[in-house]
Design a protein around this motif. Structure first.
Motif, PDB file in Angstrom:
ATOM      1  N   UNK A  12     -11.117  -0.924 -10.071  1.00  4.89           N
ATOM      2  CA  UNK A  12     -12.062  -1.397  -8.929  1.00  4.89           C
ATOM      3  C   UNK A  12     -12.906  -0.072  -8.216  1.00  4.89           C
ATOM      4  N   UNK A  13     -12.262   0.936  -8.372  1.00  6.19           N
ATOM      5  CA  UNK A  13     -13.118   2.125  -7.834  1.00  6.19           C
ATOM      6  C   UNK A  13     -14.133   3.019  -8.353  1.00  6.19           C
ATOM      7  N   UNK A  14     -14.747   3.764  -7.705  1.00  4.59           N
ATOM      8  CA  UNK A  14     -15.825   4.416  -8.638  1.00  4.59           C
ATOM      9  C   UNK A  14     -15.224   5.829  -9.078  1.00  4.59           C
ATOM     10  N   UNK A  15     -14.184   6.389  -8.214  1.00  5.51           N
ATOM     11  CA  UNK A  15     -13.584   7.701  -8.905  1.00  5.51           C
ATOM     12  C   UNK A  15     -12.084   7.227  -9.270  1.00  5.51           C
ATOM     13  N   UNK A  16     -11.878   6.751 -10.170  1.00  8.53           N
ATOM     14  CA  UNK A  16     -10.519   6.422 -10.748  1.00  8.53           C
ATOM     15  C   UNK A  16      -9.583   7.645 -10.911  1.00  8.53           C
ATOM     16  N   UNK A  17     -10.160   8.747 -11.230  1.00  8.97           N
ATOM     17  CA  UNK A  17      -9.274  10.181 -10.969  1.00  8.97           C
ATOM     18  C   UNK A  17      -8.622  10.324  -9.919  1.00  8.97           C
ATOM     19  N   UNK A  18      -8.962   9.870  -8.524  1.00  7.98           N
ATOM     20  CA  UNK A  18      -8.628  10.112  -7.505  1.00  7.98           C
ATOM     21  C   UNK A  18      -7.568   9.221  -7.237  1.00  7.98           C
ATOM     22  N   UNK A  19      -7.272   8.116  -7.904  1.00  9.94           N
ATOM     23  CA  UNK A  19      -6.184   7.178  -7.477  1.00  9.94           C
ATOM     24  C   UNK A  19      -4.919   7.757  -7.742  1.00  9.94           C
ATOM     25  N   UNK A  20      -3.894   7.590  -6.644  1.00  7.66           N
ATOM     26  CA  UNK A  20      -2.625   7.907  -6.900  1.00  7.66           C
ATOM     27  C   UNK A  20      -1.913   6.831  -6.276  1.00  7.66           C
ATOM     28  N   UNK A  24       8.262   5.069  -3.142  1.00 10.33           N
ATOM     29  CA  UNK A  24       9.070   5.341  -2.308  1.00 10.33           C
ATOM     30  C   UNK A  24      10.182   4.247  -2.240  1.00 10.33           C
ATOM     31  N   UNK A  25      11.465   4.405  -2.655  1.00  8.91           N
ATOM     32  CA  UNK A  25      12.428   3.221  -2.899  1.00  8.91           C
ATOM     33  C   UNK A  25      13.263   3.331  -1.689  1.00  8.91           C
ATOM     34  N   UNK A  26      13.312   2.278  -1.007  1.00  5.75           N
ATOM     35  CA  UNK A  26      14.471   2.223  -0.154  1.00  5.75           C
ATOM     36  C   UNK A  26      15.636   1.177  -0.466  1.00  5.75           C
ATOM     37  N   UNK A  27      16.487   0.913   0.484  1.00  6.50           N
ATOM     38  CA  UNK A  27      17.710  -0.121   0.142  1.00  6.50           C
ATOM     39  C   UNK A  27      17.288  -1.388  -0.429  1.00  6.50           C
ATOM     40  N   UNK A  28      16.220  -1.927   0.324  1.00  7.13           N
ATOM     41  CA  UNK A  28      15.980  -3.296  -0.094  1.00  7.13           C
ATOM     42  C   UNK A  28      14.575  -3.468  -0.604  1.00  7.13           C
ATOM     43  N   UNK A  29      13.594  -2.567  -0.274  1.00  7.47           N
ATOM     44  CA  UNK A  29      12.407  -2.861  -0.742  1.00  7.47           C
ATOM     45  C   UNK A  29      12.007  -1.360  -1.328  1.00  7.47           C
ATOM     46  N   UNK A  30      10.853  -1.520  -1.986  1.00  9.03           N
ATOM     47  CA  UNK A  30       9.805  -0.446  -2.623  1.00  9.03           C
ATOM     48  C   UNK A  30       8.728  -0.468  -1.757  1.00  9.03           C
ATOM     49  N   UNK A  31       8.370   0.981  -1.373  1.00 10.73           N
ATOM     50  CA  UNK A  31       7.069   1.092  -0.912  1.00 10.73           C
ATOM     51  C   UNK A  31       6.080   1.615  -1.797  1.00 10.73           C
ATOM     52  N   UNK A  32       4.869   1.164  -2.067  1.00 16.87           N
ATOM     53  CA  UNK A  32       4.227   1.973  -2.852  1.00 16.87           C
ATOM     54  C   UNK A  32       3.037   2.343  -2.129  1.00 16.87           C
ATOM     55  N   UNK A  33       2.647   3.575  -2.221  1.00 13.94           N
ATOM     56  CA  UNK A  33       1.851   4.313  -1.312  1.00 13.94           C
ATOM     57  C   UNK A  33       0.499   4.461  -2.554  1.00 13.94           C
ATOM     58  N   UNK A  34      -0.489   3.589  -1.986  1.00 10.37           N
ATOM     59  CA  UNK A  34      -1.893   4.011  -2.837  1.00 10.37           C
ATOM     60  C   UNK A  34      -2.893   4.775  -1.866  1.00 10.37           C
ATOM     61  N   UNK A  35      -3.404   5.946  -2.742  1.00  6.68           N
ATOM     62  CA  UNK A  35      -4.309   6.869  -2.259  1.00  6.68           C
ATOM     63  C   UNK A  35      -5.465   6.817  -3.222  1.00  6.68           C
ATOM     64  N   UNK A  36      -6.678   6.634  -2.345  1.00  7.27           N
ATOM     65  CA  UNK A  36      -7.934   6.765  -3.176  1.00  7.27           C
ATOM     66  C   UNK A  36      -8.922   7.702  -2.537  1.00  7.27           C
ATOM     67  N   UNK A  37     -10.077   8.135  -3.272  1.00  9.18           N
ATOM     68  CA  UNK A  37     -10.956   8.845  -2.464  1.00  9.18           C
ATOM     69  C   UNK A  37     -11.463   8.395  -1.111  1.00  9.18           C
ATOM     70  N   UNK A  39     -14.420   7.701  -0.206  1.00 13.40           N
ATOM     71  CA  UNK A  39     -15.511   6.802  -0.504  1.00 13.40           C
ATOM     72  C   UNK A  39     -15.158   5.352  -0.826  1.00 13.40           C
ATOM     73  N   UNK A  40     -14.076   5.416  -1.607  1.00 10.39           N
ATOM     74  CA  UNK A  40     -13.415   4.164  -2.124  1.00 10.39           C
ATOM     75  C   UNK A  40     -12.695   3.436  -1.403  1.00 10.39           C
ATOM     76  N   UNK A  41     -12.306   3.820  -0.506  1.00  9.58           N
ATOM     77  CA  UNK A  41     -11.468   3.177   0.624  1.00  9.58           C
ATOM     78  C   UNK A  41     -11.883   1.466   0.755  1.00  9.58           C
ATOM     79  N   UNK A  42     -13.238   1.145   0.861  1.00 15.13           N
ATOM     80  CA  UNK A  42     -13.764   0.049   1.020  1.00 15.13           C
ATOM     81  C   UNK A  42     -13.322  -1.037  -0.300  1.00 15.13           C
ATOM     82  N   UNK A  43     -13.433  -0.340  -1.429  1.00 17.46           N
ATOM     83  CA  UNK A  43     -13.201  -0.924  -2.656  1.00 17.46           C
ATOM     84  C   UNK A  43     -11.826  -1.627  -2.865  1.00 17.46           C
ATOM     85  N   UNK A  44     -10.863  -0.838  -2.108  1.00 14.25           N
ATOM     86  CA  UNK A  44      -9.509  -1.428  -2.193  1.00 14.25           C
ATOM     87  C   UNK A  44      -9.092  -2.108  -1.129  1.00 14.25           C
TER      88      UNK A  44
END
Lengths: 76, 208
Positions: A12-20, A24-37, A39-44
């Motif tokens: 979805x973004x313009x700078x895919x190389x900046x996506x990470x 973070x795995x917790x007891x009951x849930x997994x937290x996925x932390x998405x980072x983008x450049x 400029x691409x915040x609006x795109x996600x």
């Protein structure tokens, strides 16, 4: 799950190389932390968070099947 | 995207040679004539061959297919994907086992997936294409369900003279209800509330 979020975000973004995604795995849930450049915040996030919601819904569907709880967080 | 130039005795010959090399049909390419053929003296001396440039059109279907293949692989799903273009819309049909999770409650996951695919396809292209994804005819069945629901509730409204609010629905689903009852002589329909909780109201028509 991590790869799924990463793949969707990259498509979805313009700078895919900046996506990470870090997992973070917790007891009951997994937290996925998405980072983008900054400029691409609006795109996600989208108008009224529509895109973020769609990414969460699709990820949640897969997580439910695996009996897990996943939280996708978009980090500034 | 592949582009090649080919020459031939006529434009037709040159195009045919190019299509053969690209292994494509005429509808899948764009053709540009670089040089018109010229007949020389007595048809051979000083004649010039035609020269054409043939380029492969950006193919949305392949793009969507590749995107979905990888996406489903990451979801550990393996549905059969078929893609057709109908009335300028791209229809994607998915068939296979265990696709229930892709539909979700009231098609919520399916709508999200469809939304993401639309964003992806229209990100880089100028002419907007709408992509509609269906799984095992879920949308068709849902449409039928909504039609009969609309019919049933309109009768109730007619009988009781009271309006009924439906549960919140997506714009597409609300549209189906409105369409189903637009010819109805005894009821009106309208939507109220804010997305994503907007819902259809079926109200009795006032006869003055």
């Amino acid at each position: 799950m991590k790869e799924l979020v990463e793949y969707i975000a990259k498509s979805l973004v313009d700078s895919p190389e900046a996506v990470t995604v870090t997992e973070v795995e917790g007891d009951r849930s997994i937290v996925l932390e998405l980072r983008v450049s900054p400029e691409d915040m609006g795109k996600v996030i989208g108008k009224q968070g529509r895109i973020a919601k769609a990414i969460r819904t699709v990820t949640k569907a897969v997580a439910t099947r695996e009996g897990k709880k996943v939280i996708v967080e978009i980090i500034q | 995207m592949r582009v090649i130039e080919k020459s031939g005795k006529t434009i037709d010959d040159a195009v045919k040679a190019a299509l053969l090399e690209l292994n494509l049909t005429e509808s899948e390419v764009e053709i540009e004539i670089l040089e018109e053929p010229k007949n020389g003296f007595l048809g051979f001396i000083g004649g010039k061959d035609a020269l054409v440039r043939v380029s492969e059109k950006e193919n949305n279907n392949n793009k969507i297919n590749d995107f979905l293949q990888i996406l489903f692989e990451k979801m550990s799903l393996n549905p059969e994907i078929s893609i057709n273009e109908v009335d300028g819309n791209i229809l994607v049909n998915l068939q296979g086992e265990d696709l229930g999770i892709l539909i979700g409650r009231r098609g919520e996951t399916l709508d999200s997936l469809q939304f993401l695919v639309n964003l992806f396809v229209n990100k880089s292209s100028e002419n907007y294409k709408k992509v509609i994804i269906d799984i095992e005819d879920y949308r068709k069945k849902r449409e039928n369900t909504l039609y009969s629901l609309a019919e049933k509730l309109s009768n109730k409204v007619k009988k009781t003279g009271r309006k009924i609010s439906l549960e919140p629905m997506s714009p597409q689903e609300r549209r189906i209800i409105h369409m189903a009852l637009q010819e109805n002589k005894s009821v009106n329909t309208y939507s109220e509330g804010e997305e994503p909780f907007r819902k259809v109201v079926i109200a009795p028509k006032r006869n003055y």
